[in-house]
Motif scaffolding. Sequence first.
Motif, mmCIF file in Angstrom:
data_model
loop_
_atom_site.group_PDB
_atom_site.id
_atom_site.type_symbol
_atom_site.label_atom_id
_atom_site.label_comp_id
_atom_site.label_asym_id
_atom_site.label_seq_id
_atom_site.Cartn_x
_atom_site.Cartn_y
_atom_site.Cartn_z
ATOM 1 N N ILE A 227 0.838 -1.205 0.000
ATOM 2 C CA ILE A 227 0.000 0.000 0.000
ATOM 3 C C ILE A 227 0.870 1.251 0.000
ATOM 4 C CG2 ILE A 227 -1.869 1.200 1.156
ATOM 5 C CD1 ILE A 227 -2.484 -1.618 -0.119
ATOM 6 N N GLY A 228 2.002 1.205 0.695
ATOM 7 C CA GLY A 228 2.927 2.333 0.645
ATOM 8 C C GLY A 228 3.416 2.598 -0.763
ATOM 9 N N GLU A 229 3.716 1.534 -1.512
ATOM 10 C CA GLU A 229 4.147 1.697 -2.900
ATOM 11 C C GLU A 229 3.011 2.247 -3.768
ATOM 12 O OE1 GLU A 229 6.294 1.403 -6.553
ATOM 13 O OE2 GLU A 229 6.801 1.723 -4.444
ATOM 14 N N ALA A 230 1.793 1.774 -3.540
ATOM 15 C CA ALA A 230 0.652 2.287 -4.306
ATOM 16 C C ALA A 230 0.453 3.776 -4.057
ATOM 17 C CB ALA A 230 -0.605 1.506 -3.935
ATOM 18 N N LEU A 231 0.559 4.196 -2.802
ATOM 19 C CA LEU A 231 0.434 5.619 -2.494
ATOM 20 C C LEU A 231 1.545 6.423 -3.157
ATOM 21 C CD1 LEU A 231 -0.541 5.341 1.274
ATOM 22 C CD2 LEU A 231 -1.965 6.338 -0.527
ATOM 23 N N ARG A 232 2.738 5.849 -3.185
ATOM 24 C CA ARG A 232 3.860 6.556 -3.823
ATOM 25 C C ARG A 232 3.603 6.797 -5.304
ATOM 26 N NH1 ARG A 232 7.933 5.908 -6.973
ATOM 27 N NH2 ARG A 232 7.494 3.699 -7.319
ATOM 28 N N VAL A 233 3.147 5.774 -6.023
ATOM 29 C CA VAL A 233 2.946 5.955 -7.463
ATOM 30 C C VAL A 233 1.761 6.872 -7.743
ATOM 31 C CG1 VAL A 233 4.045 3.765 -8.007
ATOM 32 C CG2 VAL A 233 1.564 3.837 -7.731
ATOM 33 N N LEU A 234 0.752 6.847 -6.902
ATOM 34 C CA LEU A 234 -0.377 7.764 -7.090
ATOM 35 C C LEU A 234 0.074 9.213 -6.952
ATOM 36 C CD1 LEU A 234 -3.292 5.973 -5.176
ATOM 37 C CD2 LEU A 234 -3.037 6.230 -7.648
ATOM 38 N N HIS A 235 0.929 9.485 -5.992
ATOM 39 C CA HIS A 235 1.413 10.860 -5.793
ATOM 40 C C HIS A 235 2.470 11.230 -6.830
ATOM 41 C CE1 HIS A 235 -0.417 12.410 -2.022
ATOM 42 N NE2 HIS A 235 -0.781 11.135 -1.944
ATOM 43 N N ALA A 245 -7.024 -2.324 -11.023
ATOM 44 C CA ALA A 245 -6.301 -3.493 -11.522
ATOM 45 C C ALA A 245 -4.835 -3.155 -11.808
ATOM 46 C CB ALA A 245 -6.983 -4.018 -12.782
ATOM 47 N N GLU A 246 -4.578 -1.978 -12.397
ATOM 48 C CA GLU A 246 -3.199 -1.594 -12.694
ATOM 49 C C GLU A 246 -2.399 -1.369 -11.423
ATOM 50 O OE1 GLU A 246 -0.725 1.700 -15.365
ATOM 51 O OE2 GLU A 246 -2.891 1.949 -15.010
ATOM 52 N N LEU A 247 -3.008 -0.713 -10.438
ATOM 53 C CA LEU A 247 -2.321 -0.510 -9.167
ATOM 54 C C LEU A 247 -2.014 -1.835 -8.482
ATOM 55 C CD1 LEU A 247 -4.399 2.511 -7.823
ATOM 56 C CD2 LEU A 247 -1.950 2.553 -8.362
ATOM 57 N N ALA A 248 -2.990 -2.753 -8.520
ATOM 58 C CA ALA A 248 -2.784 -4.060 -7.901
ATOM 59 C C ALA A 248 -1.646 -4.803 -8.580
ATOM 60 C CB ALA A 248 -4.073 -4.878 -7.977
ATOM 61 N N SER A 249 -1.611 -4.756 -9.902
ATOM 62 C CA SER A 249 -0.535 -5.413 -10.638
ATOM 63 C C SER A 249 0.815 -4.788 -10.305
ATOM 64 C CB SER A 249 -0.805 -5.313 -12.137
ATOM 65 O OG SER A 249 0.256 -5.870 -12.885
ATOM 66 N N ARG A 250 0.832 -3.462 -10.130
ATOM 67 C CA ARG A 250 2.079 -2.759 -9.835
ATOM 68 C C ARG A 250 2.690 -3.252 -8.512
ATOM 69 N NH1 ARG A 250 4.635 2.307 -11.109
ATOM 70 N NH2 ARG A 250 3.417 2.193 -13.024
ATOM 71 N N ALA A 259 -7.599 -3.986 -3.287
ATOM 72 C CA ALA A 259 -8.651 -3.017 -2.970
ATOM 73 C C ALA A 259 -9.077 -3.122 -1.511
ATOM 74 C CB ALA A 259 -9.849 -3.223 -3.894
ATOM 75 N N ALA A 260 -9.187 -4.351 -1.012
ATOM 76 C CA ALA A 260 -9.609 -4.540 0.378
ATOM 77 C C ALA A 260 -8.554 -4.035 1.350
ATOM 78 C CB ALA A 260 -9.897 -6.020 0.623
ATOM 79 N N ARG A 261 -7.263 -4.341 1.068
ATOM 80 C CA ARG A 261 -6.216 -3.904 1.988
ATOM 81 C C ARG A 261 -6.047 -2.388 1.957
ATOM 82 N NH1 ARG A 261 -0.122 -6.268 1.797
ATOM 83 N NH2 ARG A 261 -1.286 -8.211 2.083
ATOM 84 N N PHE A 262 -6.084 -1.800 0.774
ATOM 85 C CA PHE A 262 -5.951 -0.344 0.660
ATOM 86 C C PHE A 262 -7.060 0.348 1.452
ATOM 87 C CE2 PHE A 262 -6.212 3.868 -1.008
ATOM 88 C CZ PHE A 262 -4.962 4.182 -1.530
ATOM 89 N N GLU A 268 -10.287 4.569 2.757
ATOM 90 C CA GLU A 268 -11.130 4.781 1.594
ATOM 91 C C GLU A 268 -10.555 4.002 0.423
ATOM 92 O OE1 GLU A 268 -11.153 8.890 0.344
ATOM 93 O OE2 GLU A 268 -9.084 9.177 1.011
ATOM 94 N N PRO A 269 -11.374 3.686 -0.594
ATOM 95 C CA PRO A 269 -10.887 2.918 -1.741
ATOM 96 C C PRO A 269 -9.822 3.673 -2.519
ATOM 97 C CG PRO A 269 -13.285 2.895 -1.638
ATOM 98 C CD PRO A 269 -12.823 3.929 -0.647
ATOM 99 N N PRO A 270 -9.001 2.954 -3.304
ATOM 100 C CA PRO A 270 -7.891 3.591 -4.019
ATOM 101 C C PRO A 270 -8.302 4.758 -4.907
ATOM 102 C CG PRO A 270 -7.711 1.204 -4.146
ATOM 103 C CD PRO A 270 -9.027 1.492 -3.513
ATOM 104 N N LEU A 271 -9.329 4.592 -5.726
ATOM 105 C CA LEU A 271 -9.691 5.657 -6.651
ATOM 106 C C LEU A 271 -10.383 6.820 -5.939
ATOM 107 C CD1 LEU A 271 -10.777 3.699 -9.858
ATOM 108 C CD2 LEU A 271 -8.519 4.511 -9.130
ATOM 109 N N ALA A 272 -11.031 6.547 -4.817
ATOM 110 C CA ALA A 272 -11.594 7.643 -4.021
ATOM 111 C C ALA A 272 -10.463 8.483 -3.422
ATOM 112 C CB ALA A 272 -12.499 7.095 -2.927
ATOM 113 N N TYR A 273 -9.420 7.810 -2.945
ATOM 114 C CA TYR A 273 -8.258 8.542 -2.430
ATOM 115 C C TYR A 273 -7.629 9.373 -3.537
ATOM 116 C CZ TYR A 273 -3.668 9.589 -0.541
ATOM 117 O OH TYR A 273 -2.536 10.256 -0.132
#
Length: 328
Positions: A227-235, A245-250, A259-262, A268-273
């Motif tokens: 989840i830390g990596e997902a937040l990094r790429v979003l920012h 799906a792309e974030l999960a694959s990343r 989606a559940a862990r994020f 909040e869900p990934p795309l809502a964030y």
Amino acid sequence: MDVLSDLLHRARARNALVRQLIRRPPWSLRFTEPPSLTVVTTLAGHASVWLDEAGADGAVTDGVVTDGAGTASVRLAAGDIALIAGPGGYTIADDPATPPQVVIHGRQKRLVDGSTQAPDTQRNLAPRTYGDGLPGATIMLRGAYGLRGDAGDRLLGMLPPLAVVPAGPATRAALDLLATEATRDEPGQDAVLDRLLDLVLVLALRAWCAGTETAPAWYQALADPAIGEALRVLHEDPARRWTVAELASRVGMSRAAFAARFTALVGEPPLAYLTGWRMTVAADLLRDAETTVAAVAREVGYADPFAFSVAFKRIRGASPSMWRRRTP
């Protein structure tokens, strides 16, 4: 770019104010119109800090002691750091019983009637250094930030009005370096002080978040590798047309598990964030009257200005144009 770095980059106003006070007790300074974030520490001796207004519940929260009479105070030992957030005034003194001798409103100083020792606080001992400089004096360092925009509000939202970080090896080394540089006046000095104060702030925020249960959910989520990596790429690239799906694959997870862990860790869900962060970035971009709504929309990942306006109004309660007219 990680979340905290992104917030600091977008919220940070330049030309932070750094001052050092070296003075024997009694002394007391009241700040009536402080900037949005202040960093206060004692390098030698001790000091007390309290807010103009506080709860009267007699509680102890994050090192802040409320006496039950509406006045909160905290004692700073050598190396402790106080982070003061918000628009309210506060007082720094050798002791809570010492009445204010100087009132500081913005950058204007006013002596309190009847004070006989306050002028020492204005004696210039070195660049950015004031006081009497006598043996046994308290050495206090104060750095003031003017944070900007919605990113600044989001950064301030991490903190209570008064948070205290106990002394530690990492912060002490940075404080000593900042104190040394505060007394110099060489080419590039403002840039050096800006960056050193940023270093102290980041170390203090890390230490405070690690020692409290009230750190933002997104900060706590940074400790999770995926989840830390997902937040990094979003920012790092908020304008990209991300999918779950792309974030999960990343991050090497299934879509459902990611989606559940994020959602569980961030709240909040990934795309809502992502949408919320995009609107924070957009709100700050809209403060520039020369930037069109269409340009802001493209900057945050919307090819269609209408779709951007709908999303912005849903999150902010006003269209981009209306929000711009209402926001100073």
